[in-house]
Design an enzyme around this catalytic site. Structure first.
Site, short mmCIF file in Angstrom:
data_model
loop_
_atom_site.label_atom_id
_atom_site.label_comp_id
_atom_site.label_asym_id
_atom_site.label_seq_id
_atom_site.Cartn_x
_atom_site.Cartn_y
_atom_site.Cartn_z
N CYS A 76 23.36 -42.00 19.90
CA CYS A 76 23.01 -41.61 18.53
C CYS A 76 22.90 -40.09 18.41
O CYS A 76 22.38 -39.44 19.31
CB CYS A 76 21.66 -42.22 18.13
SG CYS A 76 21.78 -43.92 17.61
N HIS A 77 23.36 -39.59 17.29
CA HIS A 77 23.23 -38.16 17.02
C HIS A 77 21.78 -37.85 16.62
O HIS A 77 21.19 -38.62 15.86
CB HIS A 77 24.15 -37.74 15.87
CG HIS A 77 25.59 -37.88 16.18
ND1 HIS A 77 26.26 -39.07 16.05
CD2 HIS A 77 26.49 -36.98 16.64
CE1 HIS A 77 27.53 -38.89 16.41
NE2 HIS A 77 27.69 -37.64 16.77
N MET A 113 20.62 -46.71 12.41
CA MET A 113 19.87 -46.83 13.67
C MET A 113 18.44 -46.32 13.50
O MET A 113 17.51 -46.87 14.07
CB MET A 113 20.58 -46.09 14.81
CG MET A 113 21.91 -46.71 15.19
SD MET A 113 21.82 -48.47 15.58
CE MET A 113 20.75 -48.45 17.00
N ASP A 128 1.22 -54.61 19.69
CA ASP A 128 0.33 -53.96 20.66
C ASP A 128 -1.12 -53.96 20.19
O ASP A 128 -2.04 -54.22 20.96
CB ASP A 128 0.80 -52.53 20.93
CG ASP A 128 -0.10 -51.80 21.92
OD1 ASP A 128 -0.32 -52.35 23.02
OD2 ASP A 128 -0.58 -50.71 21.59
#
EC number: 4.6.1.17
Length: 162
Positions: A76-77, A113, A128
């Site tokens: 990914c950029h 993304m 969590d």
């Protein structure tokens, strides 16, 4: 089927060169869910979760994750994001939480993304923070729901533009 853009002619992984792509306004939206017990959902809604502000912490984690996507996903950029919205809503019908993210930029490549990373990390943060009270939670349905900008234009889940 078109050739995968992240592979060179010999099949080796590479980052796509976006040097010559035009800068356009881009947006992507994604969603996912965290299923939990009804008792766990009630604990959060009543503000009695042992680790505090579960929803606000997970929303912030999603924003922070979107900004780090280029560090997490190898090809990914790194992008200068111009907007990130992460929202988490309790849903009694699941029971659990609906997680949504929208990410925006102006650049030569899309932000799908980043939106997926925001949703994923927000769901992981919920997990969590609640695992001490509910070990049977499940993260589900993470997907891109809409995108706009770039050569391929607008797209929305279900085939329509969004």
């Amino acid at each position: 089927m078109s050739r995968l853009s992240h592979l060179d002619e010999s099949g080796r992984a590479r980052m796509v060169d976006v040097t010559d792509k035009p800068t356009t306004a881009r947006r992507a939206a994604a969603e996912g869910r965290l299923r939990c017990r009804a008792e766990t959902l009630a604990l959060v809604k009543e503000g009695r979760a042992p680790k505090g502000s579960v929803v606000q912490t997970a929303e912030l984690a999603g924003v922070m994750a979107a900004k780090r996507t280029g560090d997490l996903i190898p090809l990914c950029h790194p992008l200068a994001l111009t907007g990130i919205d992460v929202t988490i809503a309790p849903n009694d019908a699941l029971p659990g939480f609906e997680v949504r993210a929208e990410v925006r930029t102006s650049g030569p490549t899309g932000v799908e993304m980043e939106a997926l990373t925001a949703v994923s990390v927000a769901c992981l943060t919920l997990f969590d923070m609640l695992k001490a009270v509910d070990r049977e939670m499940a993260i589900e349905g993470i997907r891109v729901t809409a995108k706009s900008g770039g050569r391929s234009g607008d797209w929305g889940a279900g085939g329509g533009a969004s």
